[in-house]
Design a protein around this motif. Structure first.
Motif, short mmCIF file in Angstrom:
data_model
loop_
_atom_site.label_atom_id
_atom_site.label_comp_id
_atom_site.label_asym_id
_atom_site.label_seq_id
_atom_site.Cartn_x
_atom_site.Cartn_y
_atom_site.Cartn_z
N GLN A 143 0.83 -1.20 0.00
CA GLN A 143 0.00 0.00 0.00
C GLN A 143 0.86 1.25 0.00
O GLN A 143 0.54 2.25 -0.66
N THR A 162 -18.92 3.43 13.38
CA THR A 162 -19.68 2.85 12.27
C THR A 162 -20.14 3.92 11.30
O THR A 162 -20.03 3.76 10.07
N LEU A 208 -17.04 5.31 9.29
CA LEU A 208 -16.55 4.37 8.28
C LEU A 208 -17.51 4.26 7.10
O LEU A 208 -17.09 4.27 5.93
N ALA A 209 -18.80 4.15 7.40
CA ALA A 209 -19.80 4.03 6.33
C ALA A 209 -19.87 5.31 5.50
O ALA A 209 -19.86 5.28 4.27
N GLY A 240 -17.61 7.60 5.19
CA GLY A 240 -16.36 7.81 4.46
C GLY A 240 -16.34 7.05 3.15
O GLY A 240 -15.88 7.57 2.13
N ASN A 241 -16.86 5.83 3.15
CA ASN A 241 -16.93 5.05 1.92
C ASN A 241 -17.94 5.61 0.93
O ASN A 241 -17.77 5.50 -0.28
N ILE A 242 -18.99 6.23 1.46
CA ILE A 242 -20.05 6.74 0.59
C ILE A 242 -19.71 8.13 0.05
O ILE A 242 -19.85 8.39 -1.15
N GLY A 255 -16.72 10.16 1.12
CA GLY A 255 -15.36 10.66 1.30
C GLY A 255 -15.21 11.49 2.56
O GLY A 255 -15.89 11.26 3.58
N ILE A 276 -17.30 11.85 6.29
CA ILE A 276 -16.69 11.66 7.62
C ILE A 276 -17.01 12.83 8.53
O ILE A 276 -17.35 12.66 9.71
#
Length: 359
Positions: free
Chosen positions: A140, A313, A316-317, A319-321, A323, A327
């Motif tokens: 990474q 939770t 994290l959710a 942030g994925n949706i 960015g 957050i």
């Protein structure tokens, strides 16, 4: 059965999912709308934040018989004065430390590579599971290093667009300060009777929730930044002002912010003196415990009583949706939804209690 809460909730969830699915299917039609929203999102958000910070001043001045236009002019004068103070007192120190950090970047990178190489050399002595994690992180890091140029260019373009968007912030702030009292009556006039009363109460509760979060989070961020600065100065950590400022910025992310802020501080500490990293970890732990157990509960109270697991939770959710904006906005959005749902539940309980008494 149609009057049961579980049935109505299930229907609402199904309809929401259907609407979302249909929206995804025809989202190309709304692309011009997305462009407009993206353009005004940042200045509107900053204008809203400044509104909640300056509204107490506006109310105080109006109680002192200041005309609204004069109170707003004084507020802008105060904002300009605070900006000037930051420019002459803090900006030169931060700028000097940024320039120094940029000048020492090759040495810092070389030291970080030495530490990384040392860890890689010790892989054979590590358990298999840990070795796999080290190999994964190494890959990474390689990918990140190969994309660093494009990342810097993207960041600079984003910074430029952000600076241009800031020009719109004063305009949004002015109109929000002038017309904010008209919003609740405008929404409530579409209803009548008890529903109108309930709508106004819900809007007031949402307003209080946002005020508690924005004002409280700013105070918490500044307090954490001050604690970090004092701690860094005591142990003699280099770039103390810059690292403390990073702590202030990252602390807008609830719960995880302080842990994110410790990463650059740990890197600088390891390069300066390995034992310094232990001191930085202790300072961050103390600051986080004071913030989590003393400052946040007393400043925000129970308005944002969200369990840490729920916060993680959500972050994290989101942030994925969405960015970084997801957050930052996940927790206040959840708090607003929670306030609305709580008011709906209270209203239903009141209706059921009234119906029971009539029977």
């Amino acid at each position: 059965m149609t009057h049961k809460v579980w049935f109505q909730t299930a229907v609402a969830i199904i309809l929401t999912l259907v609407i979302i699915r249909l929206f995804i299917e025809v989202q190309g039609v709304f692309s011009p709308l997305f462009v407009v929203v993206e353009t005004i999102f940042l200045p509107l958000l900053l204008g809203g934040v400044l509104f909640y910070l300056t509204r107490p001043i506006l109310r105080f001045l109006q109680k002192k018989k200041f005309p609204k236009w004069a109170a707003i002019l004084l507020i802008f004068a105060l904002i300009a004065f605070l900006g000037w103070l930051f420019y002459i007192l803090i900006a030169p120190i931060v700028s000097e430390q940024i320039n120094s950090l940029a000048g020492n970047a090759p040495e810092i990178i070389e030291s970080a590579e030495d530490y990384g190489q040392y860890l890689l050399n010790q892989r054979e002595h590590l358990p298999d599971s840990v070795r796999e994690q080290v190999n994964s992180l190494t890959g990474q890091f390689t990918d990140w290093a190969s994309n660093i140029g494009s990342w810097i260019l993207t960041s600079l373009m984003g910074l430029l667009s952000g600076v241009l968007a800031l020009i719109l912030v004063p305009f949004f702030l002015v109109y929000i300060l002038i017309d904010h009292e008209k919003f609740a009556p405008f929404i409530a006039h579409f209803f009548s009777g008890e529903r109108k009363t309930w709508i106004r109460k819900t809007l007031h509760d949402v307003d209080e929730t946002l005020k508690s979060y924005i004002v409280g989070q700013l105070f918490v961020s500044l307090t954490v930044g001050a604690m970090l600065l004092i701690g860094y100065l005591i142990i003699g950590l280099e770039y103390a002002f810059l690292l403390a400022l990073i702590g202030v910025v990252t602390n807008v992310i609830p719960f995880l912010g302080p842990y994110i802020a410790v990463i650059p501080a740990m890197i600088i500490a390891l390069v300066q003196d390995p034992i310094m990293a232990v001191y930085v970890a202790i300072i961050m732990l103390v600051a986080q415990q004071i913030e989590g157990n003393l400052i946040t509960p007393n400043i925000m109270g129970n308005a944002l009583d969200v369990h840490p697991l729920t916060v993680i939770t959500l972050i994290l959710a989101a942030g994925n949706i969405a960015g970084i904006w997801g957050i930052i906005l996940a927790v206040p959005f959840y708090a607003v939804v929670k306030t609305i749902v709580t008011n709906i539940y209270s209203k239903r309980q009141e209706i059921e209690h009234t119906a029971t008494k009539e029977v």
